[in-house]
Write a protein that holds these residues in place. Structure first.
Motif, PDB file in Angstrom:
ATOM      1  N   ALA A 100      -5.134  -1.293  -6.907  1.00  0.00           N
ATOM      2  CA  ALA A 100      -4.736  -1.392  -5.497  1.00  0.00           C
ATOM      3  C   ALA A 100      -4.204  -2.788  -5.193  1.00  0.00           C
ATOM      4  O   ALA A 100      -4.717  -3.795  -5.705  1.00  0.00           O
ATOM      5  CB  ALA A 100      -5.922  -1.074  -4.596  1.00  0.00           C
ATOM      6  N   PRO A 101      -3.171  -2.892  -4.380  1.00  0.00           N
ATOM      7  CA  PRO A 101      -2.646  -4.211  -4.006  1.00  0.00           C
ATOM      8  C   PRO A 101      -3.615  -4.947  -3.077  1.00  0.00           C
ATOM      9  O   PRO A 101      -4.436  -4.331  -2.392  1.00  0.00           O
ATOM     10  CB  PRO A 101      -1.332  -3.877  -3.299  1.00  0.00           C
ATOM     11  CG  PRO A 101      -1.555  -2.510  -2.724  1.00  0.00           C
ATOM     12  CD  PRO A 101      -2.442  -1.794  -3.706  1.00  0.00           C
ATOM     13  N   THR A 102      -3.507  -6.243  -3.074  1.00  0.00           N
ATOM     14  CA  THR A 102      -4.338  -7.046  -2.167  1.00  0.00           C
ATOM     15  C   THR A 102      -3.897  -6.801  -0.729  1.00  0.00           C
ATOM     16  O   THR A 102      -2.716  -6.901  -0.401  1.00  0.00           O
ATOM     17  CB  THR A 102      -4.213  -8.536  -2.495  1.00  0.00           C
ATOM     18  OG1 THR A 102      -4.568  -8.734  -3.870  1.00  0.00           O
ATOM     19  CG2 THR A 102      -5.123  -9.367  -1.614  1.00  0.00           C
ATOM     20  N   ASP A 103      -4.877  -6.475   0.115  1.00  0.00           N
ATOM     21  CA  ASP A 103      -4.582  -6.168   1.521  1.00  0.00           C
ATOM     22  C   ASP A 103      -4.793  -7.421   2.364  1.00  0.00           C
ATOM     23  O   ASP A 103      -5.923  -7.911   2.501  1.00  0.00           O
ATOM     24  CB  ASP A 103      -5.486  -5.037   2.012  1.00  0.00           C
ATOM     25  CG  ASP A 103      -4.990  -4.446   3.328  1.00  0.00           C
ATOM     26  OD1 ASP A 103      -4.144  -5.088   3.976  1.00  0.00           O
ATOM     27  OD2 ASP A 103      -5.453  -3.351   3.690  1.00  0.00           O
ATOM     28  N   TYR A 104      -3.699  -7.949   2.904  1.00  0.00           N
ATOM     29  CA  TYR A 104      -3.763  -9.163   3.727  1.00  0.00           C
ATOM     30  C   TYR A 104      -3.758  -8.857   5.221  1.00  0.00           C
ATOM     31  O   TYR A 104      -3.615  -9.770   6.036  1.00  0.00           O
ATOM     32  CB  TYR A 104      -2.568 -10.071   3.412  1.00  0.00           C
ATOM     33  CG  TYR A 104      -2.571 -10.611   2.007  1.00  0.00           C
ATOM     34  CD1 TYR A 104      -3.425 -11.639   1.637  1.00  0.00           C
ATOM     35  CD2 TYR A 104      -1.712 -10.084   1.049  1.00  0.00           C
ATOM     36  CE1 TYR A 104      -3.433 -12.136   0.342  1.00  0.00           C
ATOM     37  CE2 TYR A 104      -1.708 -10.576  -0.251  1.00  0.00           C
ATOM     38  CZ  TYR A 104      -2.564 -11.599  -0.600  1.00  0.00           C
ATOM     39  OH  TYR A 104      -2.569 -12.093  -1.868  1.00  0.00           O
ATOM     40  N   TRP A 148       0.815  -1.204   0.000  1.00  0.00           N
ATOM     41  CA  TRP A 148       0.000   0.000   0.000  1.00  0.00           C
ATOM     42  C   TRP A 148       0.853   1.261   0.000  1.00  0.00           C
ATOM     43  O   TRP A 148       0.503   2.256  -0.648  1.00  0.00           O
ATOM     44  CB  TRP A 148      -0.930  -0.007   1.219  1.00  0.00           C
ATOM     45  CG  TRP A 148      -2.224  -0.682   0.915  1.00  0.00           C
ATOM     46  CD1 TRP A 148      -2.571  -1.953   1.182  1.00  0.00           C
ATOM     47  CD2 TRP A 148      -3.339  -0.090   0.245  1.00  0.00           C
ATOM     48  NE1 TRP A 148      -3.833  -2.216   0.727  1.00  0.00           N
ATOM     49  CE2 TRP A 148      -4.342  -1.077   0.154  1.00  0.00           C
ATOM     50  CE3 TRP A 148      -3.599   1.181  -0.277  1.00  0.00           C
ATOM     51  CZ2 TRP A 148      -5.570  -0.842  -0.452  1.00  0.00           C
ATOM     52  CZ3 TRP A 148      -4.830   1.425  -0.873  1.00  0.00           C
ATOM     53  CH2 TRP A 148      -5.795   0.414  -0.951  1.00  0.00           C
ATOM     54  N   ARG A 149       1.981   1.218   0.697  1.00  0.00           N
ATOM     55  CA  ARG A 149       2.848   2.392   0.699  1.00  0.00           C
ATOM     56  C   ARG A 149       3.395   2.656  -0.712  1.00  0.00           C
ATOM     57  O   ARG A 149       3.418   3.813  -1.176  1.00  0.00           O
ATOM     58  CB  ARG A 149       3.993   2.183   1.688  1.00  0.00           C
ATOM     59  CG  ARG A 149       4.896   3.409   1.802  1.00  0.00           C
ATOM     60  CD  ARG A 149       5.883   3.282   2.953  1.00  0.00           C
ATOM     61  NE  ARG A 149       6.718   2.087   2.835  1.00  0.00           N
ATOM     62  CZ  ARG A 149       6.587   1.027   3.605  1.00  0.00           C
ATOM     63  NH1 ARG A 149       5.661   1.003   4.549  1.00  0.00           N
ATOM     64  NH2 ARG A 149       7.374  -0.012   3.440  1.00  0.00           N
ATOM     65  N   ASP A 150       3.795   1.591  -1.414  1.00  0.00           N
ATOM     66  CA  ASP A 150       4.285   1.766  -2.783  1.00  0.00           C
ATOM     67  C   ASP A 150       3.163   2.236  -3.709  1.00  0.00           C
ATOM     68  O   ASP A 150       3.390   3.073  -4.606  1.00  0.00           O
ATOM     69  CB  ASP A 150       4.856   0.442  -3.302  1.00  0.00           C
ATOM     70  CG  ASP A 150       6.094   0.015  -2.532  1.00  0.00           C
ATOM     71  OD1 ASP A 150       6.703   0.865  -1.859  1.00  0.00           O
ATOM     72  OD2 ASP A 150       6.436  -1.190  -2.578  1.00  0.00           O
ATOM     73  N   SER A 158       0.990   6.649  -6.883  1.00  0.00           N
ATOM     74  CA  SER A 158      -0.114   7.533  -7.241  1.00  0.00           C
ATOM     75  C   SER A 158       0.277   8.994  -7.035  1.00  0.00           C
ATOM     76  O   SER A 158      -0.097   9.873  -7.835  1.00  0.00           O
ATOM     77  CB  SER A 158      -1.339   7.198  -6.391  1.00  0.00           C
ATOM     78  OG  SER A 158      -1.745   5.861  -6.618  1.00  0.00           O
ATOM     79  N   TYR A 159       1.025   9.271  -5.987  1.00  0.00           N
ATOM     80  CA  TYR A 159       1.462  10.645  -5.734  1.00  0.00           C
ATOM     81  C   TYR A 159       2.408  11.126  -6.837  1.00  0.00           C
ATOM     82  O   TYR A 159       2.248  12.251  -7.362  1.00  0.00           O
ATOM     83  CB  TYR A 159       2.155  10.710  -4.378  1.00  0.00           C
ATOM     84  CG  TYR A 159       2.762  12.050  -4.056  1.00  0.00           C
ATOM     85  CD1 TYR A 159       1.983  13.098  -3.579  1.00  0.00           C
ATOM     86  CD2 TYR A 159       4.122  12.286  -4.257  1.00  0.00           C
ATOM     87  CE1 TYR A 159       2.536  14.335  -3.299  1.00  0.00           C
ATOM     88  CE2 TYR A 159       4.682  13.523  -3.979  1.00  0.00           C
ATOM     89  CZ  TYR A 159       3.886  14.541  -3.503  1.00  0.00           C
ATOM     90  OH  TYR A 159       4.443  15.760  -3.233  1.00  0.00           O
ATOM     91  N   VAL A 160       3.361  10.309  -7.190  1.00  0.00           N
ATOM     92  CA  VAL A 160       4.316  10.700  -8.246  1.00  0.00           C
ATOM     93  C   VAL A 160       3.591  10.895  -9.570  1.00  0.00           C
ATOM     94  O   VAL A 160       3.880  11.834 -10.341  1.00  0.00           O
ATOM     95  CB  VAL A 160       5.421   9.634  -8.371  1.00  0.00           C
ATOM     96  CG1 VAL A 160       6.326   9.929  -9.571  1.00  0.00           C
ATOM     97  CG2 VAL A 160       6.249   9.581  -7.104  1.00  0.00           C
ATOM     98  N   THR A 161       2.621  10.020  -9.855  1.00  0.00           N
ATOM     99  CA  THR A 161       1.850  10.167 -11.094  1.00  0.00           C
ATOM    100  C   THR A 161       1.078  11.487 -11.093  1.00  0.00           C
ATOM    101  O   THR A 161       0.980  12.168 -12.127  1.00  0.00           O
ATOM    102  CB  THR A 161       0.885   8.984 -11.244  1.00  0.00           C
ATOM    103  OG1 THR A 161       1.625   7.771 -11.282  1.00  0.00           O
ATOM    104  CG2 THR A 161       0.070   9.102 -12.512  1.00  0.00           C
TER     105      THR A 161
END
Length: 485
Positions: free
Chosen positions: A182-186, A39-41, A46-49
């Motif tokens: 979004a990445p899968t949140d485990y 999630w941090r990545d 998204s911020y850089v984009t």
């Protein structure tokens, strides 16, 4: 009945729990860390984009990777200018519209240009006021914060942007900040894994501990009414070894008591013939005083043997228990003594009362009583219990001249109390006389063999209770407390 289920060793269980706890902790930490890093990545990307998107809108350069920028047609330009966003093609209905205005600050070289941004979403309205009000950030950084906010939630927002006096453009960056990107949140899975693992480990520990607790509880009550003659062999290997050793010990103890009872029964039977001959020969003695002494010695000898045999049979605990009315048993015993003119009385049974709850019709809670003919039911061995109560009444009559019997009960226990008029002994002295063949100093002129109270204490223990003594209003009170369940 012996369980045939295979046990396990506590050492093996301990090692398993240690490794399982370590593996669970490692797996939970890895899932949490992997999800947090993902999630941090995702938010950083998204911020850089968003920062790069601002430069693309301002300079009309190529858009960032995975972002598509299309200029709206003149018709759609008019709809956006008139704020008719729901009339635009591809816009969900109904929809939430969020307006954002981004302008560079004094340190920004393009501080004169303003970026108008419209976010259309079918699920939520974005709170971007705090993101764009920071004067220390440039407009590009503010747009980066906005796109980072879009990536925080699982939604598919549609963006319309206009830089200064340029045309409105449709910005599609769902491949960067959309729900599918979004990445899968485990992390929730990690929490569930920790909870389930903790539940399993706690259950294993509690179940193993319960085997020892159950065995300790039943072992404490092994002489109690209805107690097991042999304990089931189950649980950990260490406990199974202990249970087997206890079963062997109890078997040897029962065999020894049975052999002792058999020997005493044989001795009592064998002594019957010579005792009868002694009585016949004593009857031929001309001296009356000498004859009475012979007969007294014979009676003492046979009475002592019968007392020991009675005590041994009480230890064997052979009588089958059954449900009976303790009230009827005590009343019948007292009636038998009263029929023979003995000074034995029964105290009136207390009628238990109870307090009810209040109602809408009464402000005060009501009170009631149980019927006076209520009976105290117990599961007991009637012959043994009757013998114990009889011994207490006989002692009260011999040493205290009178006997007053009282019966009280609670939900768990019933207590039979026999009070005399004073024997001259204290409670401590009488409790010391419970030991076999022990008699008090003031009983030398009274017949007895010192086993009456011992038998009473044994019967009380077999019924899950105890024998105790206390000072009463007139004399000494002997109390038999037995368990009702």
């Amino acid at each position: 009945m012996i369980s045939r289920s295979q046990g396990f060793r506590l050492q093996s269980l301990g090692l398993f729990l240690v490794f399982a706890c370590f593996a669970t902790a490692y797996g939970t930490a890895w899932l949490w860390s992997a999800s947090s890093n993902g999630w941090r990545d995702h938010l950083t990307r998204s911020y850089v984009t968003g920062v790069s998107l601002y430069d693309s809108l301002r300079t009309r350069a190529d858009p960032p990777v995975n972002v598509d920028i299309q200029t709206l047609s003149q018709t759609n330009q008019d709809l956006v200018s008139q704020r008719e966003f729901l009339q635009l093609p591809g816009v969900p209905k109904p929809a939430f519209v969020t307006h954002v205005s981004l302008k560079g600050q004094g340190h920004d070289p393009v501080s004169g240009e303003t970026l108008a941004l419209v976010i259309v979403s079918d699920s939520l309205r974005y709170n971007v006021s705090e993101l764009v009000s920071n004067e220390r950030q440039s407009a590009a950084q503010k747009l980066g914060r906005v796109t980072q906010l879009l990536a925080t939630y699982c939604s598919e927002p549609i963006l319309y942007a206009r830089m200064g006096a340029q045309d409105w453009k449709h910005v599609d960056g769902r491949a960067v900040w959309g729900c599918d990107a979004a990445p899968t949140d485990y992390r929730l899975l990690a929490v569930l894994l920790a909870i389930v693992s903790m539940t399993i480990f706690t259950t294993l520990v509690r179940d193993t501990s319960a085997h020892f607790e159950r065995f300790a509880r039943t072992l404490r009550n092994h002489r109690r009414l209805g107690g097991p003659q042999r304990y089931p062999v189950q649980g950990p290997e260490e406990l199974r070894d202990i249970v087997q050793a206890v079963n062997q010990y109890l078997g040897r103890e029962r065999d020894q008591i049975a052999k002792r009872a058999t020997v005493l029964s044989g001795v009592s039977h064998d002594l019957g013939t010579p005792a009868t001959r002694l009585r016949l020969r004593a009857a031929l003695v001309q001296d009356a005083e000498l004859r009475e002494k012979f007969e007294a010695d014979i009676d003492s000898m046979t009475g002592m043997i019968e007392s020991v045999l009675t005590y041994t049979r009480a230890e064997l605990n052979e009588e089958a228990p059954r449900e009976l009315s303790l009230t009827s048993l005590v009343e019948a015993l007292v009636d038998d003594y009263q029929d023979t003119g003995q000074p034995v009385t029964l105290a009136a049974l207390e009628t238990p009362s109870f307090q009810g709850g209040g109602s809408v019709f009464m402000s005060n809670a009501g009170r009631g009583t149980l019927p006076s003919e209520q009976r105290i039911l117990v599961s007991a061995r009637p012959i043994s219990l009757k013998r114990a109560i009889t011994n207490l009444i006989e002692n009260a009559l011999k040493y205290g001249r009178k006997a007053k019997v009282e019966l009280v009960a609670s939900a768990d226990h019933a207590t039979i109390t026999v009070e005399d008029e004073g024997s001259g002994m204290t409670a401590a002295e009488i409790e010391a006389a419970v030991a076999p063949f022990t008699r008090g100093d003031n009983t030398q002129t009274i017949e007895g063999y010192g086993l009456g109270l011992t038998i009473v204490a044994t019967v009380a223990e077999q019924h899950g209770g105890a024998l105790s003594f206390e000072a009463g209003t007139a004399g000494m009170r002997a109390c038999i407390k037995i368990q009702r369940h």
